[in-house]
Design a protein around this motif. Sequence first.
Motif, mmCIF file in Angstrom:
data_model
loop_
_atom_site.group_PDB
_atom_site.id
_atom_site.type_symbol
_atom_site.label_atom_id
_atom_site.label_comp_id
_atom_site.label_asym_id
_atom_site.label_seq_id
_atom_site.Cartn_x
_atom_site.Cartn_y
_atom_site.Cartn_z
ATOM 1 N N GLU A 61 38.451 173.445 54.510
ATOM 2 C CA GLU A 61 38.217 174.538 55.326
ATOM 3 C C GLU A 61 37.551 175.730 54.694
ATOM 4 O OE1 GLU A 61 41.171 175.375 58.450
ATOM 5 O OE2 GLU A 61 40.669 177.414 58.334
ATOM 6 N N TYR A 62 36.572 176.378 55.076
ATOM 7 C CA TYR A 62 35.924 177.194 54.232
ATOM 8 C C TYR A 62 35.954 178.668 54.942
ATOM 9 C CZ TYR A 62 33.772 173.518 51.617
ATOM 10 O OH TYR A 62 33.621 172.383 51.030
ATOM 11 N N ILE A 63 36.128 179.918 54.612
ATOM 12 C CA ILE A 63 35.618 181.157 55.009
ATOM 13 C C ILE A 63 34.112 181.156 54.859
ATOM 14 C CG2 ILE A 63 35.872 183.544 54.959
ATOM 15 C CD1 ILE A 63 38.540 183.446 53.693
ATOM 16 N N ASP A 64 33.506 181.403 55.963
ATOM 17 C CA ASP A 64 32.195 181.338 56.024
ATOM 18 C C ASP A 64 31.384 182.650 55.983
ATOM 19 O OD1 ASP A 64 29.485 180.551 56.201
ATOM 20 O OD2 ASP A 64 29.666 179.697 58.321
ATOM 21 N N TYR A 65 30.618 182.941 54.726
ATOM 22 C CA TYR A 65 29.812 183.956 54.626
ATOM 23 C C TYR A 65 28.350 183.781 54.738
ATOM 24 C CZ TYR A 65 34.145 186.660 53.769
ATOM 25 O OH TYR A 65 35.428 187.199 53.914
ATOM 26 N N GLN A 66 27.996 182.703 55.047
ATOM 27 C CA GLN A 66 26.563 182.482 55.230
ATOM 28 C C GLN A 66 26.235 182.408 57.028
ATOM 29 O OE1 GLN A 66 24.206 179.135 54.883
ATOM 30 N NE2 GLN A 66 25.636 178.545 56.786
ATOM 31 N N MET A 67 27.293 182.386 57.665
ATOM 32 C CA MET A 67 26.857 182.276 59.079
ATOM 33 C C MET A 67 25.731 181.834 59.732
ATOM 34 S SD MET A 67 29.674 183.830 60.684
ATOM 35 C CE MET A 67 30.942 182.960 60.124
ATOM 36 N N GLY A 68 25.445 180.793 59.521
ATOM 37 C CA GLY A 68 24.196 180.144 59.801
ATOM 38 C C GLY A 68 23.010 180.927 59.549
ATOM 39 N N GLN A 69 23.054 181.307 58.173
ATOM 40 C CA GLN A 69 21.825 182.179 57.654
ATOM 41 C C GLN A 69 21.589 183.424 58.949
ATOM 42 O OE1 GLN A 69 18.368 179.639 57.044
ATOM 43 N NE2 GLN A 69 19.587 179.019 55.391
ATOM 44 N N GLY A 70 22.631 183.870 59.320
ATOM 45 C CA GLY A 70 22.280 185.280 60.268
ATOM 46 C C GLY A 70 22.503 185.212 61.551
ATOM 47 N N PRO A 71 22.280 184.159 62.437
ATOM 48 C CA PRO A 71 22.421 184.348 63.935
ATOM 49 C C PRO A 71 24.005 184.599 64.555
ATOM 50 C CG PRO A 71 21.161 182.255 63.173
ATOM 51 C CD PRO A 71 21.756 182.902 61.979
ATOM 52 N N LEU A 72 24.970 184.022 63.604
ATOM 53 C CA LEU A 72 26.180 184.021 64.193
ATOM 54 C C LEU A 72 26.995 185.278 64.059
ATOM 55 C CD1 LEU A 72 27.079 180.417 62.698
ATOM 56 C CD2 LEU A 72 26.475 180.872 65.176
ATOM 57 N N ILE A 73 26.600 186.262 64.579
ATOM 58 C CA ILE A 73 27.093 187.713 64.643
ATOM 59 C C ILE A 73 28.459 187.863 65.234
ATOM 60 C CG2 ILE A 73 26.028 188.224 66.682
ATOM 61 C CD1 ILE A 73 26.323 190.551 63.698
ATOM 62 N N LEU A 74 28.681 186.619 66.193
ATOM 63 C CA LEU A 74 30.030 186.543 66.724
ATOM 64 C C LEU A 74 30.826 185.717 66.451
ATOM 65 C CD1 LEU A 74 28.748 186.921 70.541
ATOM 66 C CD2 LEU A 74 29.522 188.918 69.212
ATOM 67 N N GLY A 75 30.501 185.047 65.034
ATOM 68 C CA GLY A 75 31.301 183.892 64.334
ATOM 69 C C GLY A 75 30.838 182.675 65.232
ATOM 70 N N HIS A 76 31.617 181.690 64.772
ATOM 71 C CA HIS A 76 31.200 180.122 65.562
ATOM 72 C C HIS A 76 32.016 179.928 66.555
ATOM 73 C CE1 HIS A 76 29.542 178.425 61.591
ATOM 74 N NE2 HIS A 76 30.372 179.270 60.942
ATOM 75 N N ARG A 77 30.988 179.425 67.524
ATOM 76 C CA ARG A 77 31.600 178.898 68.853
ATOM 77 C C ARG A 77 32.273 180.120 69.456
ATOM 78 N NH1 ARG A 77 35.494 174.085 69.230
ATOM 79 N NH2 ARG A 77 35.916 174.661 66.935
ATOM 80 N N PRO A 78 31.426 181.384 69.876
ATOM 81 C CA PRO A 78 31.903 182.479 70.484
ATOM 82 C C PRO A 78 32.193 182.066 71.949
ATOM 83 C CG PRO A 78 29.761 182.797 69.823
ATOM 84 C CD PRO A 78 29.987 181.720 69.340
ATOM 85 N N ARG A 79 33.438 182.013 72.434
ATOM 86 C CA ARG A 79 33.898 181.569 73.871
ATOM 87 C C ARG A 79 32.830 182.117 74.913
ATOM 88 N NH1 ARG A 79 35.957 177.295 74.033
ATOM 89 N NH2 ARG A 79 34.389 177.075 75.583
ATOM 90 N N ALA A 80 32.732 183.641 74.913
ATOM 91 C CA ALA A 80 31.966 184.045 76.046
ATOM 92 C C ALA A 80 30.543 183.318 76.036
ATOM 93 C CB ALA A 80 31.946 185.616 75.776
#
Length: 461
Positions: A63-82
Amino acid sequence: MNASSVGTDRPTARSRALFELAGEHLAGGVGSGTRSPRAGWKPHPLFVDHASGSRVIDVDGNEYIDYQMGQGPLILGHRPRAVIDAVTRTISERGSMFALCHDLEGQAAAAIAERVPSMELVRLGNSGTEVVSYALRFARAFTARTTVLRFEGQYHGWSDGIHWSAHPTLEEAGPLGRLSITPSSSGIPPQLSETLIVAPWNDTDALERIFAERGSEIAAAITEPIMGNGGGLMPAPGYLERLRELTTEHGALLIFDEVLTGFRVAPGGAQELLGIRPDLTTLAKTLGAGFPVAAFGGRREIMEMAVDGRTMHGGTYNSSPLACAAVIAALHESGKPGFYDELLARGRRLADGLAALAQAHGLPACWTGVGSMFQLWFGDPPPTDYRSAQRLVQSSPFPAFFEEMLRRKVLLQPPQEGLFLISGAHTDEDIAWTLVLAEEAMPAVADAVREGRVGPTGGVR
Ligand SMILES: Cc1ncc(COP(=O)(O)O)c(C=O)c1O
Protein backbone atom coordinates in the motif's frame (compact mmCIF):
# COMPACT_ATOMS: atom_id res chain seq x y z
CA MET A 1 6.41 7.97 14.74
CA ASN A 2 9.17 5.66 13.67
CA ALA A 3 9.34 4.70 10.04
CA SER A 4 11.56 1.68 10.59
CA SER A 5 8.55 -0.09 12.14
CA VAL A 6 7.13 -0.54 8.61
CA GLY A 7 10.40 -1.74 7.11
CA THR A 8 11.45 -1.37 3.50
CA ASP A 9 10.58 -4.80 2.23
CA ARG A 10 8.50 -4.49 -0.95
CA PRO A 11 7.62 -7.79 -2.61
CA THR A 12 6.89 -7.30 -6.32
CA ALA A 13 6.79 -10.83 -7.78
CA ARG A 14 3.21 -10.51 -9.03
CA SER A 15 3.88 -7.17 -10.69
CA ARG A 16 6.89 -8.70 -12.43
CA ALA A 17 4.87 -11.71 -13.63
CA LEU A 18 2.04 -9.50 -14.92
CA PHE A 19 4.54 -7.25 -16.71
CA GLU A 20 6.04 -10.26 -18.48
CA LEU A 21 2.59 -11.56 -19.39
CA ALA A 22 1.38 -8.17 -20.64
CA GLY A 23 4.46 -7.87 -22.84
CA GLU A 24 3.36 -10.86 -24.90
CA HIS A 25 0.80 -8.72 -26.73
CA LEU A 26 0.90 -5.21 -25.27
CA ALA A 27 3.83 -3.33 -26.81
CA GLY A 28 6.52 -3.08 -24.16
CA GLY A 29 4.07 -4.41 -21.55
CA VAL A 30 2.76 -0.90 -20.87
CA GLY A 31 -0.07 1.30 -22.11
CA SER A 32 1.99 4.51 -22.20
CA GLY A 33 5.71 5.23 -22.38
CA THR A 34 5.67 7.05 -19.02
CA ARG A 35 4.89 3.74 -17.26
CA SER A 36 7.87 1.85 -18.68
CA PRO A 37 11.22 0.86 -17.16
CA ARG A 38 12.76 3.34 -19.61
CA ALA A 39 10.88 6.13 -17.82
CA GLY A 40 12.29 5.07 -14.44
CA TRP A 41 10.00 2.22 -13.31
CA LYS A 42 12.89 -0.21 -12.81
CA PRO A 43 13.32 -3.13 -13.00
CA HIS A 44 9.62 -3.38 -13.90
CA PRO A 45 6.53 -1.22 -13.31
CA LEU A 46 4.27 -1.94 -10.37
CA PHE A 47 0.84 -3.23 -11.32
CA VAL A 48 -2.08 -1.72 -9.45
CA ASP A 49 -4.81 -3.84 -7.93
CA HIS A 50 -6.97 -0.97 -6.66
CA ALA A 51 -6.78 2.52 -5.21
CA SER A 52 -8.71 4.65 -2.77
CA GLY A 53 -8.29 8.22 -1.50
CA SER A 54 -4.56 8.95 -1.26
CA ARG A 55 -3.58 5.27 -1.49
CA VAL A 56 -2.66 2.81 -4.23
CA ILE A 57 -2.53 -0.93 -3.50
CA ASP A 58 -0.49 -3.04 -5.88
CA VAL A 59 -1.07 -6.66 -6.88
CA ASP A 60 1.53 -7.81 -4.31
CA GLY A 61 -0.43 -6.13 -1.51
CA ASN A 62 1.90 -3.13 -1.03
CA GLU A 63 0.00 0.00 0.00
CA TYR A 64 1.54 3.29 -1.15
CA ILE A 65 0.85 6.92 -0.39
CA ASP A 66 0.38 8.21 -3.91
CA TYR A 67 1.87 11.53 -5.01
CA GLN A 68 1.67 10.90 -8.71
CA MET A 69 -2.16 10.98 -8.65
CA GLY A 70 -2.73 9.62 -12.14
CA GLN A 71 -0.26 12.22 -13.51
CA GLY A 72 -2.58 15.00 -12.35
CA PRO A 73 -6.29 14.25 -12.83
CA LEU A 74 -7.01 12.87 -9.36
CA ILE A 75 -7.46 16.23 -7.62
CA LEU A 76 -10.10 14.64 -5.34
CA GLY A 77 -8.06 11.47 -4.78
CA HIS A 78 -8.79 7.99 -6.07
CA ARG A 79 -12.43 6.96 -6.42
CA PRO A 80 -14.03 10.18 -5.11
CA ARG A 81 -17.46 9.08 -3.94
CA ALA A 82 -19.47 12.02 -5.31
CA VAL A 83 -17.98 11.76 -8.81
CA ILE A 84 -18.18 7.97 -9.01
CA ASP A 85 -21.83 8.10 -7.87
CA ALA A 86 -22.73 10.82 -10.39
CA VAL A 87 -21.08 8.96 -13.26
CA THR A 88 -22.45 5.51 -12.42
CA ARG A 89 -25.96 6.92 -11.90
CA THR A 90 -25.77 8.73 -15.23
CA ILE A 91 -24.53 5.79 -17.26
CA SER A 92 -26.83 3.24 -15.65
CA GLU A 93 -29.97 5.41 -15.83
CA ARG A 94 -29.32 7.32 -19.07
CA GLY A 95 -26.45 5.89 -21.11
CA SER A 96 -22.70 6.30 -21.52
CA MET A 97 -22.71 8.09 -24.88
CA PHE A 98 -25.24 9.23 -27.45
CA ALA A 99 -23.32 11.37 -29.96
CA LEU A 100 -26.52 13.43 -29.74
CA CYS A 101 -27.28 16.57 -27.74
CA HIS A 102 -28.27 16.34 -24.07
CA ASP A 103 -28.72 18.70 -21.14
CA LEU A 104 -25.46 17.83 -19.34
CA GLU A 105 -23.29 19.35 -22.11
CA GLY A 106 -24.50 22.89 -21.50
CA GLN A 107 -24.32 22.37 -17.75
CA ALA A 108 -20.71 21.19 -17.94
CA ALA A 109 -19.75 24.13 -20.17
CA ALA A 110 -21.44 26.57 -17.77
CA ALA A 111 -19.63 25.05 -14.79
CA ILE A 112 -16.30 25.52 -16.61
CA ALA A 113 -17.06 29.09 -17.71
CA GLU A 114 -18.12 30.05 -14.19
CA ARG A 115 -14.73 29.01 -12.82
CA VAL A 116 -12.66 30.26 -15.80
CA PRO A 117 -14.32 33.47 -17.05
CA SER A 118 -11.94 33.86 -20.04
CA MET A 119 -13.60 30.71 -21.46
CA GLU A 120 -16.69 32.51 -22.70
CA LEU A 121 -17.54 29.64 -25.03
CA VAL A 122 -16.38 26.08 -24.52
CA ARG A 123 -16.21 22.81 -26.43
CA LEU A 124 -15.38 19.48 -24.81
CA GLY A 125 -13.02 16.74 -25.97
CA ASN A 126 -11.35 13.67 -24.59
CA SER A 127 -7.67 14.36 -23.98
CA GLY A 128 -5.26 17.21 -23.52
CA THR A 129 -3.52 16.42 -26.80
CA GLU A 130 -6.80 16.68 -28.67
CA VAL A 131 -7.94 20.02 -27.25
CA VAL A 132 -4.48 21.57 -27.70
CA SER A 133 -4.63 20.57 -31.38
CA TYR A 134 -8.02 22.22 -31.69
CA ALA A 135 -6.92 25.38 -29.89
CA LEU A 136 -4.03 25.71 -32.35
CA ARG A 137 -6.37 25.17 -35.29
CA PHE A 138 -8.80 27.82 -34.04
CA ALA A 139 -5.95 30.27 -33.44
CA ARG A 140 -4.60 29.74 -36.94
CA ALA A 141 -8.05 30.04 -38.48
CA PHE A 142 -8.90 33.19 -36.53
CA THR A 143 -5.67 35.02 -37.32
CA ALA A 144 -5.24 33.58 -40.83
CA ARG A 145 -1.60 32.95 -39.88
CA THR A 146 0.34 29.70 -39.57
CA THR A 147 3.28 30.09 -37.19
CA VAL A 148 3.01 29.03 -33.56
CA LEU A 149 5.46 30.13 -30.88
CA ARG A 150 6.13 27.43 -28.29
CA PHE A 151 8.64 27.13 -25.47
CA GLU A 152 11.50 24.73 -24.98
CA GLY A 153 10.81 21.93 -22.50
CA GLN A 154 7.06 22.39 -22.36
CA TYR A 155 4.70 19.55 -23.20
CA HIS A 156 1.45 20.10 -25.04
CA GLY A 157 0.61 16.52 -25.92
CA TRP A 158 2.00 14.23 -28.56
CA SER A 159 0.45 15.49 -31.81
CA ASP A 160 2.76 15.96 -34.79
CA GLY A 161 2.13 19.69 -34.99
CA ILE A 162 3.31 20.62 -31.49
CA HIS A 163 5.41 17.75 -30.07
CA TRP A 164 8.70 19.49 -30.81
CA SER A 165 11.56 20.50 -28.47
CA ALA A 166 9.66 19.03 -25.52
CA HIS A 167 12.61 17.24 -23.94
CA PRO A 168 15.69 17.74 -26.12
CA THR A 169 19.16 16.85 -24.92
CA LEU A 170 21.19 20.00 -24.37
CA GLU A 171 23.32 19.09 -27.42
CA GLU A 172 20.21 18.74 -29.61
CA ALA A 173 18.74 21.95 -28.27
CA GLY A 174 21.52 24.18 -29.62
CA PRO A 175 22.94 27.39 -28.15
CA LEU A 176 20.58 29.76 -26.37
CA GLY A 177 20.65 32.46 -29.06
CA ARG A 178 19.94 29.93 -31.84
CA LEU A 179 17.62 27.22 -30.49
CA SER A 180 17.11 24.32 -32.83
CA ILE A 181 13.61 23.00 -33.37
CA THR A 182 13.79 19.29 -32.70
CA PRO A 183 11.02 16.72 -33.20
CA SER A 184 10.29 14.89 -29.94
CA SER A 185 9.53 11.61 -31.69
CA SER A 186 10.51 9.88 -34.85
CA GLY A 187 7.71 9.77 -37.40
CA ILE A 188 6.94 13.49 -37.21
CA PRO A 189 7.15 15.15 -40.65
CA PRO A 190 10.21 17.45 -40.63
CA GLN A 191 8.34 20.01 -42.77
CA LEU A 192 6.21 20.86 -39.72
CA SER A 193 9.20 22.61 -38.14
CA GLU A 194 8.44 25.45 -40.59
CA THR A 195 5.19 26.11 -38.72
CA LEU A 196 6.90 26.64 -35.35
CA ILE A 197 9.20 28.99 -33.48
CA VAL A 198 10.81 27.63 -30.30
CA ALA A 199 11.88 30.06 -27.57
CA PRO A 200 13.48 29.67 -24.16
CA TRP A 201 10.87 30.21 -21.44
CA ASN A 202 11.08 33.03 -18.89
CA ASP A 203 13.39 34.99 -21.19
CA THR A 204 11.80 38.38 -21.93
CA ASP A 205 14.63 39.52 -24.19
CA ALA A 206 14.11 36.48 -26.41
CA LEU A 207 10.39 37.30 -26.62
CA GLU A 208 11.10 40.91 -27.59
CA ARG A 209 13.50 39.75 -30.31
CA ILE A 210 11.15 37.12 -31.75
CA PHE A 211 8.13 39.43 -31.87
CA ALA A 212 10.22 42.27 -33.37
CA GLU A 213 11.47 39.96 -36.12
CA ARG A 214 8.47 37.72 -36.80
CA GLY A 215 5.50 39.10 -34.86
CA SER A 216 3.33 39.54 -37.93
CA GLU A 217 3.61 35.80 -38.78
CA ILE A 218 2.62 34.48 -35.36
CA ALA A 219 -0.88 33.03 -35.03
CA ALA A 220 -0.46 32.17 -31.36
CA ALA A 221 1.96 31.73 -28.51
CA ILE A 222 1.14 28.63 -26.49
CA THR A 223 2.53 28.22 -22.99
CA GLU A 224 2.02 26.33 -19.79
CA PRO A 225 1.50 29.33 -17.47
CA ILE A 226 3.31 27.41 -14.73
CA MET A 227 5.71 24.95 -16.28
CA GLY A 228 4.36 21.71 -14.81
CA ASN A 229 6.29 19.67 -17.33
CA GLY A 230 9.69 20.60 -16.00
CA GLY A 231 8.93 20.52 -12.28
CA GLY A 232 6.46 23.31 -11.59
CA LEU A 233 8.66 26.19 -12.73
CA MET A 234 7.14 29.58 -11.98
CA PRO A 235 6.97 32.48 -14.44
CA ALA A 236 9.34 35.32 -13.54
CA PRO A 237 7.55 38.48 -12.38
CA GLY A 238 6.33 40.36 -15.45
CA TYR A 239 7.19 37.61 -17.94
CA LEU A 240 3.70 36.40 -18.83
CA GLU A 241 2.39 39.97 -18.60
CA ARG A 242 4.89 40.93 -21.32
CA LEU A 243 3.90 37.89 -23.39
CA ARG A 244 0.28 39.02 -23.07
CA GLU A 245 1.21 42.53 -24.26
CA LEU A 246 3.36 41.36 -27.16
CA THR A 247 0.77 38.92 -28.49
CA THR A 248 -1.91 41.63 -28.37
CA GLU A 249 0.35 44.25 -30.01
CA HIS A 250 1.20 41.88 -32.87
CA GLY A 251 -2.29 40.48 -33.44
CA ALA A 252 -1.37 37.00 -32.19
CA LEU A 253 -3.42 34.97 -29.73
CA LEU A 254 -2.24 33.82 -26.32
CA ILE A 255 -3.10 30.21 -25.49
CA PHE A 256 -2.69 29.00 -21.92
CA ASP A 257 -2.28 25.24 -21.83
CA GLU A 258 -3.85 24.59 -18.45
CA VAL A 259 -4.19 20.84 -18.97
CA LEU A 260 -2.10 20.39 -15.82
CA THR A 261 -2.66 23.64 -13.89
CA GLY A 262 -6.41 24.02 -14.53
CA PHE A 263 -8.49 23.53 -11.36
CA ARG A 264 -5.28 22.48 -9.61
CA VAL A 265 -3.37 25.63 -8.64
CA ALA A 266 -6.44 27.81 -7.89
CA PRO A 267 -10.22 27.54 -8.38
CA GLY A 268 -9.86 29.21 -11.79
CA GLY A 269 -6.45 27.76 -12.67
CA ALA A 270 -3.13 29.51 -13.23
CA GLN A 271 -4.77 32.41 -15.06
CA GLU A 272 -6.62 33.29 -11.87
CA LEU A 273 -3.55 32.78 -9.68
CA LEU A 274 -1.36 34.92 -11.97
CA GLY A 275 -4.02 37.44 -13.01
CA ILE A 276 -3.59 37.07 -16.79
CA ARG A 277 -6.41 36.52 -19.27
CA PRO A 278 -5.48 34.39 -22.29
CA ASP A 279 -7.48 34.31 -25.51
CA LEU A 280 -7.83 30.53 -25.49
CA THR A 281 -7.41 27.93 -22.73
CA THR A 282 -7.05 24.17 -22.76
CA LEU A 283 -8.12 21.97 -19.85
CA ALA A 284 -8.06 18.22 -19.18
CA LYS A 285 -6.64 16.23 -16.21
CA THR A 286 -8.52 17.57 -13.13
CA LEU A 287 -11.55 18.46 -15.24
CA GLY A 288 -13.07 14.99 -14.83
CA ALA A 289 -11.22 14.07 -11.62
CA GLY A 290 -10.15 10.78 -13.20
CA PHE A 291 -12.55 10.38 -16.12
CA PRO A 292 -11.30 11.09 -19.65
CA VAL A 293 -12.53 14.53 -20.59
CA ALA A 294 -10.94 17.74 -21.82
CA ALA A 295 -12.06 21.19 -22.93
CA PHE A 296 -10.91 24.19 -24.89
CA GLY A 297 -12.49 27.58 -25.04
CA GLY A 298 -11.98 31.29 -24.88
CA ARG A 299 -13.08 34.52 -26.49
CA ARG A 300 -16.55 34.34 -27.97
CA GLU A 301 -15.55 35.57 -31.45
CA ILE A 302 -12.85 32.91 -31.75
CA MET A 303 -14.98 30.01 -30.56
CA GLU A 304 -17.91 31.18 -32.72
CA MET A 305 -15.96 29.99 -35.74
CA ALA A 306 -17.13 26.51 -34.72
CA VAL A 307 -20.76 27.67 -34.80
CA ASP A 308 -21.04 28.32 -38.53
CA GLY A 309 -18.70 25.48 -39.38
CA ARG A 310 -15.89 27.71 -40.69
CA THR A 311 -13.51 25.86 -38.41
CA MET A 312 -14.19 22.19 -37.93
CA HIS A 313 -14.61 20.80 -34.46
CA GLY A 314 -16.06 17.35 -33.96
CA GLY A 315 -15.56 14.02 -32.28
CA THR A 316 -17.74 10.96 -31.70
CA TYR A 317 -17.09 10.84 -27.96
CA ASN A 318 -17.19 14.60 -27.31
CA SER A 319 -19.22 15.66 -24.25
CA SER A 320 -20.72 12.25 -23.58
CA PRO A 321 -23.08 12.06 -20.60
CA LEU A 322 -20.38 10.08 -18.82
CA ALA A 323 -17.80 12.85 -19.30
CA CYS A 324 -20.22 15.67 -18.52
CA ALA A 325 -21.48 14.02 -15.34
CA ALA A 326 -17.86 13.73 -14.21
CA VAL A 327 -17.13 17.42 -14.97
CA ILE A 328 -20.22 18.70 -13.17
CA ALA A 329 -19.62 16.56 -10.07
CA ALA A 330 -15.85 17.19 -9.98
CA LEU A 331 -16.21 20.97 -10.23
CA HIS A 332 -18.96 20.92 -7.62
CA GLU A 333 -16.71 19.04 -5.18
CA SER A 334 -13.59 21.15 -5.72
CA GLY A 335 -15.76 24.29 -5.62
CA LYS A 336 -16.64 23.76 -1.97
CA PRO A 337 -15.42 26.54 0.34
CA GLY A 338 -11.86 26.14 1.55
CA PHE A 339 -10.95 23.30 -0.81
CA TYR A 340 -8.00 25.06 -2.45
CA ASP A 341 -6.79 26.82 0.71
CA GLU A 342 -6.46 23.48 2.49
CA LEU A 343 -5.00 21.67 -0.51
CA LEU A 344 -2.35 24.31 -1.16
CA ALA A 345 -1.42 24.68 2.52
CA ARG A 346 -1.03 20.92 2.99
CA GLY A 347 1.18 20.64 -0.09
CA ARG A 348 3.29 23.63 0.97
CA ARG A 349 3.88 21.97 4.34
CA LEU A 350 5.13 18.86 2.58
CA ALA A 351 7.34 20.82 0.16
CA ASP A 352 8.85 22.96 2.94
CA GLY A 353 9.37 19.87 5.09
CA LEU A 354 11.11 17.88 2.35
CA ALA A 355 13.47 20.75 1.46
CA ALA A 356 14.33 21.26 5.16
CA LEU A 357 15.04 17.53 5.61
CA ALA A 358 17.36 17.45 2.60
CA GLN A 359 19.20 20.53 3.84
CA ALA A 360 19.53 18.98 7.32
CA HIS A 361 21.37 16.10 5.63
CA GLY A 362 23.80 18.47 3.95
CA LEU A 363 22.08 18.46 0.56
CA PRO A 364 21.35 21.70 -1.31
CA ALA A 365 17.58 21.76 -1.80
CA CYS A 366 14.67 23.93 -2.82
CA TRP A 367 11.22 23.48 -4.31
CA THR A 368 9.35 24.99 -7.22
CA GLY A 369 5.64 25.20 -8.00
CA VAL A 370 2.67 25.70 -5.74
CA GLY A 371 1.43 23.49 -2.90
CA SER A 372 -0.80 21.26 -5.03
CA MET A 373 1.84 20.72 -7.71
CA PHE A 374 5.50 21.06 -6.83
CA GLN A 375 8.90 19.50 -7.16
CA LEU A 376 11.74 19.04 -4.69
CA TRP A 377 15.10 19.86 -6.25
CA PHE A 378 18.44 18.68 -4.93
CA GLY A 379 20.08 21.96 -5.83
CA ASP A 380 19.74 25.67 -5.39
CA PRO A 381 18.81 28.24 -6.72
CA PRO A 382 15.51 26.98 -8.14
CA PRO A 383 15.44 26.33 -11.90
CA THR A 384 13.57 28.86 -14.02
CA ASP A 385 13.52 27.22 -17.43
CA TYR A 386 14.21 23.97 -19.24
CA ARG A 387 17.97 24.46 -19.37
CA SER A 388 18.52 25.40 -15.74
CA ALA A 389 16.31 22.44 -14.77
CA GLN A 390 18.32 20.09 -16.97
CA ARG A 391 21.58 21.26 -15.39
CA LEU A 392 20.19 20.27 -11.97
CA VAL A 393 18.86 16.97 -13.37
CA GLN A 394 22.35 15.99 -14.57
CA SER A 395 23.80 16.20 -11.04
CA SER A 396 20.72 15.18 -9.07
CA PRO A 397 20.45 12.24 -6.65
CA PHE A 398 16.68 12.21 -7.28
CA PRO A 399 16.79 8.61 -8.63
CA ALA A 400 18.07 7.48 -5.21
CA PHE A 401 15.37 9.51 -3.44
CA PHE A 402 12.68 8.03 -5.70
CA GLU A 403 13.96 4.52 -5.01
CA GLU A 404 14.26 5.00 -1.24
CA MET A 405 10.74 6.44 -1.06
CA LEU A 406 9.32 3.65 -3.21
CA ARG A 407 10.88 1.07 -0.86
CA ARG A 408 9.09 2.89 1.96
CA LYS A 409 5.85 2.79 -0.06
CA VAL A 410 5.60 6.36 -1.17
CA LEU A 411 4.82 6.67 -4.86
CA LEU A 412 6.48 9.56 -6.72
CA GLN A 413 7.02 10.34 -10.38
CA PRO A 414 10.46 8.92 -11.25
CA PRO A 415 12.10 11.89 -13.01
CA GLN A 416 13.69 14.76 -11.11
CA GLU A 417 11.73 17.08 -13.38
CA GLY A 418 8.42 15.38 -12.48
CA LEU A 419 5.95 16.61 -9.86
CA PHE A 420 4.52 15.89 -6.45
CA LEU A 421 0.77 16.02 -7.08
CA ILE A 422 -1.42 16.46 -4.00
CA SER A 423 -5.15 15.77 -3.80
CA GLY A 424 -7.96 16.72 -1.50
CA ALA A 425 -7.81 13.15 -0.18
CA HIS A 426 -4.31 13.57 1.28
CA THR A 427 -4.57 14.06 5.01
CA ASP A 428 -2.37 15.82 7.55
CA GLU A 429 -1.35 12.32 8.69
CA ASP A 430 -0.27 11.41 5.14
CA ILE A 431 1.94 14.49 5.01
CA ALA A 432 3.43 13.87 8.45
CA TRP A 433 4.10 10.19 7.68
CA THR A 434 5.67 11.05 4.33
CA LEU A 435 8.07 13.40 6.10
CA VAL A 436 8.99 10.69 8.61
CA LEU A 437 9.76 8.33 5.73
CA ALA A 438 11.66 11.02 3.83
CA GLU A 439 13.85 11.63 6.87
CA GLU A 440 14.72 7.94 6.87
CA ALA A 441 15.48 8.07 3.14
CA MET A 442 17.78 11.11 3.17
CA PRO A 443 21.01 9.45 4.41
CA ALA A 444 20.93 7.13 1.38
CA VAL A 445 20.40 10.16 -0.86
CA ALA A 446 23.42 11.89 0.71
CA ASP A 447 25.41 8.67 0.14
CA ALA A 448 24.38 8.68 -3.54
CA VAL A 449 25.83 12.18 -3.91
CA ARG A 450 29.08 11.18 -2.16
CA GLU A 451 29.39 8.13 -4.42
CA GLY A 452 28.52 10.07 -7.60
CA ARG A 453 25.34 8.07 -8.27
CA VAL A 454 23.52 11.03 -9.80
CA GLY A 455 21.80 11.91 -13.06
CA PRO A 456 18.55 11.46 -14.94
CA THR A 457 16.14 8.68 -13.97
CA GLY A 458 14.88 8.18 -17.48
CA GLY A 459 13.00 10.11 -20.13
CA VAL A 460 10.04 12.17 -19.04
CA ARG A 461 8.25 11.08 -22.20
C1 LIG B 1 0.42 20.84 -20.15
C2 LIG B 1 -0.05 19.61 -20.86
N1 LIG B 1 -0.66 19.73 -22.05
C3 LIG B 1 -1.11 18.66 -22.73
C4 LIG B 1 -0.95 17.39 -22.23
C5 LIG B 1 -1.49 16.21 -23.01
O1 LIG B 1 -2.60 15.71 -22.34
P1 LIG B 1 -3.11 14.19 -22.60
O2 LIG B 1 -2.09 13.29 -21.98
O3 LIG B 1 -4.45 14.16 -21.92
O4 LIG B 1 -3.21 14.03 -24.07
C6 LIG B 1 -0.33 17.21 -20.99
C7 LIG B 1 -0.14 15.86 -20.43
O5 LIG B 1 0.61 15.63 -19.54
C8 LIG B 1 0.13 18.35 -20.29
O6 LIG B 1 0.75 18.23 -19.10
